[in-house]
Design a protein around this motif. Structure first.
Motif, PDB file in Angstrom:
ATOM      1  N   PHE A 230       0.878  -1.194  -0.108  1.00 47.51           N
ATOM      2  CA  PHE A 230       0.003   0.115  -0.035  1.00 47.51           C
ATOM      3  C   PHE A 230       0.760   1.231   0.228  1.00 47.51           C
ATOM      4  O   PHE A 230       0.651   2.282  -0.752  1.00 47.51           O
ATOM      5  CB  PHE A 230      -0.958  -0.029   1.316  1.00 47.51           C
ATOM      6  CG  PHE A 230      -1.474   1.450   1.406  1.00 47.51           C
ATOM      7  CD1 PHE A 230      -2.590   1.739   0.739  1.00 47.51           C
ATOM      8  CD2 PHE A 230      -0.821   2.268   2.457  1.00 47.51           C
ATOM      9  CE1 PHE A 230      -3.452   2.950   1.066  1.00 47.51           C
ATOM     10  CE2 PHE A 230      -1.651   3.597   2.681  1.00 47.51           C
ATOM     11  CZ  PHE A 230      -2.681   3.876   2.013  1.00 47.51           C
ATOM     12  N   TRP A 231       1.769   1.189   0.882  1.00 45.09           N
ATOM     13  CA  TRP A 231       2.550   2.476   1.138  1.00 45.09           C
ATOM     14  C   TRP A 231       3.315   3.001  -0.182  1.00 45.09           C
ATOM     15  O   TRP A 231       3.382   3.991  -0.609  1.00 45.09           O
ATOM     16  CB  TRP A 231       3.496   2.519   2.237  1.00 45.09           C
ATOM     17  CG  TRP A 231       3.065   2.742   3.340  1.00 45.09           C
ATOM     18  CD1 TRP A 231       2.474   1.809   4.524  1.00 45.09           C
ATOM     19  CD2 TRP A 231       2.296   3.922   3.771  1.00 45.09           C
ATOM     20  NE1 TRP A 231       1.787   2.287   5.451  1.00 45.09           N
ATOM     21  CE2 TRP A 231       1.669   3.671   5.066  1.00 45.09           C
ATOM     22  CE3 TRP A 231       2.296   5.383   3.422  1.00 45.09           C
ATOM     23  CZ2 TRP A 231       0.901   4.760   5.887  1.00 45.09           C
ATOM     24  CZ3 TRP A 231       1.559   6.213   4.209  1.00 45.09           C
ATOM     25  CH2 TRP A 231       0.744   6.046   5.436  1.00 45.09           C
ATOM     26  N   HIS A 234       0.799   4.280  -2.776  1.00 48.74           N
ATOM     27  CA  HIS A 234       0.119   5.594  -2.187  1.00 48.74           C
ATOM     28  C   HIS A 234       1.315   6.753  -2.256  1.00 48.74           C
ATOM     29  O   HIS A 234       0.742   7.686  -2.774  1.00 48.74           O
ATOM     30  CB  HIS A 234      -0.344   5.165  -0.849  1.00 48.74           C
ATOM     31  CG  HIS A 234      -0.917   6.722  -0.261  1.00 48.74           C
ATOM     32  ND1 HIS A 234      -2.046   7.303  -0.695  1.00 48.74           N
ATOM     33  CD2 HIS A 234      -0.493   7.508   0.302  1.00 48.74           C
ATOM     34  CE1 HIS A 234      -2.318   8.362  -0.137  1.00 48.74           C
ATOM     35  NE2 HIS A 234      -1.315   8.764   0.765  1.00 48.74           N
ATOM     36  N   TYR A 266      -8.101  12.153   9.734  1.00 49.17           N
ATOM     37  CA  TYR A 266      -8.110  11.335  10.736  1.00 49.17           C
ATOM     38  C   TYR A 266      -9.592  10.827  11.057  1.00 49.17           C
ATOM     39  O   TYR A 266     -10.053   9.426  11.295  1.00 49.17           O
ATOM     40  CB  TYR A 266      -7.574  11.802  12.142  1.00 49.17           C
ATOM     41  CG  TYR A 266      -7.870  10.980  13.251  1.00 49.17           C
ATOM     42  CD1 TYR A 266      -7.047   9.919  13.385  1.00 49.17           C
ATOM     43  CD2 TYR A 266      -8.992  11.386  14.346  1.00 49.17           C
ATOM     44  CE1 TYR A 266      -7.089   9.315  14.839  1.00 49.17           C
ATOM     45  CE2 TYR A 266      -8.990  10.619  15.132  1.00 49.17           C
ATOM     46  CZ  TYR A 266      -8.385   9.762  15.549  1.00 49.17           C
ATOM     47  OH  TYR A 266      -8.465   8.748  16.538  1.00 49.17           O
ATOM     48  N   MET A 269     -10.877   8.294   8.477  1.00 46.80           N
ATOM     49  CA  MET A 269      -9.793   6.804   8.382  1.00 46.80           C
ATOM     50  C   MET A 269      -9.931   6.098   9.830  1.00 46.80           C
ATOM     51  O   MET A 269      -9.797   4.861   9.915  1.00 46.80           O
ATOM     52  CB  MET A 269      -8.512   6.984   8.017  1.00 46.80           C
ATOM     53  CG  MET A 269      -8.273   7.662   6.505  1.00 46.80           C
ATOM     54  SD  MET A 269      -6.321   7.960   6.017  1.00 46.80           S
ATOM     55  CE  MET A 269      -6.030   6.119   6.128  1.00 46.80           C
ATOM     56  N   ASP A 272     -11.682   2.614  10.783  1.00 52.30           N
ATOM     57  CA  ASP A 272     -11.303   1.440  10.168  1.00 52.30           C
ATOM     58  C   ASP A 272     -10.195   0.851  11.063  1.00 52.30           C
ATOM     59  O   ASP A 272      -9.073   1.684  11.054  1.00 52.30           O
ATOM     60  CB  ASP A 272     -10.803   1.670   8.786  1.00 52.30           C
ATOM     61  CG  ASP A 272     -10.321   0.219   8.191  1.00 52.30           C
ATOM     62  OD1 ASP A 272     -10.404  -0.800   8.649  1.00 52.30           O
ATOM     63  OD2 ASP A 272     -10.021   0.289   7.124  1.00 52.30           O
ATOM     64  N   ASN A 274      -7.936  -1.281  10.674  1.00 53.07           N
ATOM     65  CA  ASN A 274      -6.882  -1.425   9.763  1.00 53.07           C
ATOM     66  C   ASN A 274      -6.219  -0.459   9.146  1.00 53.07           C
ATOM     67  O   ASN A 274      -4.988  -0.474   8.670  1.00 53.07           O
ATOM     68  CB  ASN A 274      -7.363  -2.502   8.559  1.00 53.07           C
ATOM     69  CG  ASN A 274      -7.891  -3.655   8.967  1.00 53.07           C
ATOM     70  OD1 ASN A 274      -7.284  -4.385   9.872  1.00 53.07           O
ATOM     71  ND2 ASN A 274      -8.776  -4.176   8.327  1.00 53.07           N
ATOM     72  N   SER A 275      -6.516   0.949   9.681  1.00 53.94           N
ATOM     73  CA  SER A 275      -6.038   2.135   9.135  1.00 53.94           C
ATOM     74  C   SER A 275      -5.144   2.847  10.434  1.00 53.94           C
ATOM     75  O   SER A 275      -5.463   2.536  11.604  1.00 53.94           O
ATOM     76  CB  SER A 275      -6.930   3.095   8.677  1.00 53.94           C
ATOM     77  OG  SER A 275      -7.653   2.615   7.450  1.00 53.94           O
ATOM     78  N   LEU A 276      -4.172   3.355   9.767  1.00 56.40           N
ATOM     79  CA  LEU A 276      -3.421   4.347  10.809  1.00 56.40           C
ATOM     80  C   LEU A 276      -2.850   3.499  12.058  1.00 56.40           C
ATOM     81  O   LEU A 276      -3.186   3.768  13.127  1.00 56.40           O
ATOM     82  CB  LEU A 276      -4.341   5.543  11.372  1.00 56.40           C
ATOM     83  CG  LEU A 276      -4.927   6.442  10.206  1.00 56.40           C
ATOM     84  CD1 LEU A 276      -5.591   7.373  11.007  1.00 56.40           C
ATOM     85  CD2 LEU A 276      -3.741   7.102   9.540  1.00 56.40           C
ATOM     86  N   SER A 277      -2.159   2.425  11.799  1.00 52.41           N
ATOM     87  CA  SER A 277      -1.661   1.584  12.764  1.00 52.41           C
ATOM     88  C   SER A 277      -0.652   2.315  13.680  1.00 52.41           C
ATOM     89  O   SER A 277      -0.898   2.369  14.833  1.00 52.41           O
ATOM     90  CB  SER A 277      -0.998   0.388  12.300  1.00 52.41           C
ATOM     91  OG  SER A 277      -1.991  -0.485  11.590  1.00 52.41           O
ATOM     92  N   ASP A 282       1.756   7.479  10.317  1.00 49.87           N
ATOM     93  CA  ASP A 282       0.988   7.055   9.267  1.00 49.87           C
ATOM     94  C   ASP A 282       0.174   8.328   8.702  1.00 49.87           C
ATOM     95  O   ASP A 282       0.144   8.635   7.364  1.00 49.87           O
ATOM     96  CB  ASP A 282       0.112   5.830   9.400  1.00 49.87           C
ATOM     97  CG  ASP A 282       0.762   4.784   9.707  1.00 49.87           C
ATOM     98  OD1 ASP A 282       1.997   4.666   9.183  1.00 49.87           O
ATOM     99  OD2 ASP A 282       0.092   3.801  10.139  1.00 49.87           O
ATOM    100  N   TYR A 286       0.591   9.831   5.207  1.00 50.04           N
ATOM    101  CA  TYR A 286      -0.539   9.452   4.190  1.00 50.04           C
ATOM    102  C   TYR A 286      -0.948  10.864   3.503  1.00 50.04           C
ATOM    103  O   TYR A 286      -1.569  10.955   2.353  1.00 50.04           O
ATOM    104  CB  TYR A 286      -1.730   8.847   4.933  1.00 50.04           C
ATOM    105  CG  TYR A 286      -3.084   8.567   4.160  1.00 50.04           C
ATOM    106  CD1 TYR A 286      -3.019   7.531   3.405  1.00 50.04           C
ATOM    107  CD2 TYR A 286      -3.921   9.619   3.778  1.00 50.04           C
ATOM    108  CE1 TYR A 286      -4.338   7.297   2.473  1.00 50.04           C
ATOM    109  CE2 TYR A 286      -4.896   9.482   3.322  1.00 50.04           C
ATOM    110  CZ  TYR A 286      -5.329   8.155   2.630  1.00 50.04           C
ATOM    111  OH  TYR A 286      -6.426   7.836   1.739  1.00 50.04           O
TER     112      TYR A 286
END
Length: 346
Positions: A230-231, A234, A266, A269, A272, A274-277, A282, A286
């Motif tokens: 992903f990173w 993106h 923020y 996202m 979720d 699974n976002s912004l671990s 992040d 992002y």
């Protein structure tokens, strides 16, 4: 209805309360020009001030020596728990050892232990630094249906990360131009004046990219998540930055409404899981396509986990970030990696 934010600043026995607007209702207003003014001057924010005062600070520029060749450098940090408070004291000692100008440290009141707060006046006097504790109330619109902090998931570390990055425009006094964030588990080896006066090329903040190329540690190549998936898709050509040390131009940050942009991203996202671990890291990475990051020279953050051994001699700051392979403790790593550690452990 107008919402508001309340900030409490205190140093020692002195305290001051700042009430400022968070969100204002729409208000229709009419204007009538004075006979001596033109319509294109209506939105000139410098009207009424001398030309000299207008030229002191251009957009994206910063000059710390306008009034003082050695300004007070403002450093912000967060910590929770006795281990990180011990590391924080050592970070402060390393800053004092390497920085010639006066230094003021800023901490979140609600995350520091009573022992730390009680010991700070004597410790600050010993280091010849000043300090501030700031209290901030989480905004009501960033709470979920149960009243809990939105996106925090009951995790205190995530709450600390959120305070570290989401509210930079509202937690500090409006007359503060710049601030440097430094993680508690970081040892500074160079004068922070270099960072404090650095030209950020119009960016509201500057972070250090993870070591790359021949400066990267080949033993942890497989753990560099930002180099694929992903990173990589993106970010495209942009680097992934580490959030252990960064510089914020608060004037530009507020002018560009970066705080509003980060909070909006923020809010979209964080629901979720699974976002912004790694929330504090992040989120700005992002947002790079909307909010520019100035990349600091890589020597401003050396970490054994991600950087080559040969590049350590050029390090201006050493981060005790956890090695994903060895999971070595912070104190053990510090004693092994940071040669000056015993002298800093006051």
């Amino acid at each position: 209805v107008m919402q508001s934010k309340v900030l409490l600043y205190h140093r020692g026995d002195d305290a001051s309360l700042l009430l400022d607007h968070w969100l204002l209702p729409n208000v229709d207003a009419g204007f009538r020009l004075r006979p001596t003014h033109k319509a294109n001057e209506l939105f000139d924010k410098t009207l009424g001030r001398s030309r000299r005062s207008r030229s002191k600070r251009s957009r994206g520029a910063f000059n710390s020596s306008l009034d003082d060749a050695c300004p007070t450098l403002h450093v912000f940090s967060v910590a929770s728990g006795h281990l990180y408070e011990k590391l924080l004291r050592i970070m402060m000692a390393s800053v004092r050892k390497t920085t010639k100008c006066p230094v003021r440290f800023w901490f979140f009141d609600q995350f520091m232990s009573p022992d730390f707060k009680a010991s700070m006046p004597l410790f600050a006097e010993k280091l010849d630094v000043t300090f501030e504790f700031v209290a901030f109330k989480w905004p009501s619109w960033l709470r979920d249906d149960t009243g809990a902090h939105f996106g925090i998931r009951g995790d205190k570390q995530r709450l600390i990360w959120a305070h570290k990055i989401l509210f930079l425009d509202v937690i500090f006094p409006l007359d503060l131009q710049r601030i440097i964030f430094i993680d508690a588990d970081l040892v500074v080896r160079a004068d922070l004046l270099e960072l404090y006066t650095m030209d950020l090329d119009g960016a509201p903040y500057a972070f250090t990219p993870f070591c790359s190329g021949d400066r990267a540690n080949p033993e942890t190549t497989g753990f560099r998540f930002w180099d694929g998936g992903f990173w990589k898709s993106h970010l495209r050509h942009l680097p992934y930055h580490i959030s252990a040390l960064f510089v914020v131009d608060l004037v530009e940050f507020r002018r560009l409404s970066v705080g509003d942009q980060l909070r909006q991203i923020y809010h979209g996202m964080a629901g979720d899981p699974n976002s912004l671990s790694n929330l504090d890291q992040d989120l700005p990475n992002y947002a790079q396509h909307e909010v520019k990051i100035k990349s600091l020279p890589e020597e401003w953050l050396w970490c054994e986990s991600w950087c080559s051994a040969g590049s350590k001699s050029h390090a201006k700051a050493i981060d005790l970030c956890q090695n994903p392979k060895t999971k070595e403790s912070k104190i053990s790593m510090a004693r092994r990696v940071v040669e000056e550690w015993p002298a800093l452990d006051l």
